[in-house]
Design a protein around this motif. Structure first.
Motif, mmCIF file in Angstrom:
data_model
loop_
_atom_site.group_PDB
_atom_site.id
_atom_site.type_symbol
_atom_site.label_atom_id
_atom_site.label_comp_id
_atom_site.label_asym_id
_atom_site.label_seq_id
_atom_site.Cartn_x
_atom_site.Cartn_y
_atom_site.Cartn_z
ATOM 1 N N ASP A 1 0.808 -1.221 0.000
ATOM 2 C CA ASP A 1 0.000 0.000 0.000
ATOM 3 C C ASP A 1 0.845 1.277 0.000
ATOM 4 N N ILE A 2 2.172 1.156 -0.141
ATOM 5 C CA ILE A 2 3.056 2.331 -0.144
ATOM 6 C C ILE A 2 3.680 2.485 -1.524
ATOM 7 N N PHE A 3 3.623 3.714 -2.036
ATOM 8 C CA PHE A 3 4.102 4.008 -3.381
ATOM 9 C C PHE A 3 4.965 5.256 -3.373
ATOM 10 N N THR A 4 6.005 5.229 -4.188
ATOM 11 C CA THR A 4 6.905 6.362 -4.342
ATOM 12 C C THR A 4 6.332 7.301 -5.395
ATOM 13 N N VAL A 5 6.398 8.610 -5.109
ATOM 14 C CA VAL A 5 5.891 9.633 -6.025
ATOM 15 C C VAL A 5 7.030 10.583 -6.376
ATOM 16 N N GLY A 6 7.096 10.949 -7.642
ATOM 17 C CA GLY A 6 8.067 11.932 -8.102
ATOM 18 C C GLY A 6 7.552 12.562 -9.381
#
Length: 128
Positions: free
Chosen positions: A24-29
């Motif tokens: 449920d954790i995602f990296t955003v950039g």
């Protein structure tokens, strides 16, 4: 044209969402295309760990030599990590947007909502 990584999801505002080892954790950039359009990045204003955002909320700003742009939350969730390395070296977003230049990690309220975002082919068509 820059390469668009597969296995990520993308927004019309040129943010990417990359899976992590936690479901449920995602990296955003921001995408390579976006950093190229902005030019040399000199400063980022980022949220705090624990901040919550709804999809489309502004979660920070990115300042380049040419412009200041808002950063938009791709999906609703809570910030669980912020890339502190960007405080000392904001140009990491230019040199390595998909790895060292990540901006935040979000715990998504609904990981299934990823399906609402663009896949790599759709994003390539958008920036075509």
């Amino acid at each position: 044209m820059s390469e668009v990584p597969t296995g990520f999801r993308y927004t019309d505002e040129h943010e990417y969402v990359r899976p992590t080892d936690e479901a449920d954790i995602f990296t955003v950039g921001i995408t390579d295309y976006a950093q190229g359009e902005l030019g040399d990045i000199v400063f980022l204003e980022l949220p705090e760990v624990g901040d919550r955002f709804e999809k489309g909320d502004v979660f920070g700003t990115i300042e380049a030599v040419k412009a200041v742009s808002d950063l938009y939350t791709p999906l609703a969730g809570e910030v669980v990590a912020v890339n502190a390395a960007l405080d000392d070296d904001p140009a990491l977003v230019n040199s390595d947007p998909y790895d060292a230049g990540w901006i935040v990690e979000l715990r998504l309220d609904d990981p299934a909502a990823l399906e609402d975002l663009l896949d790599a082919d759709d994003y390539e068509a958008l920036i075509g």
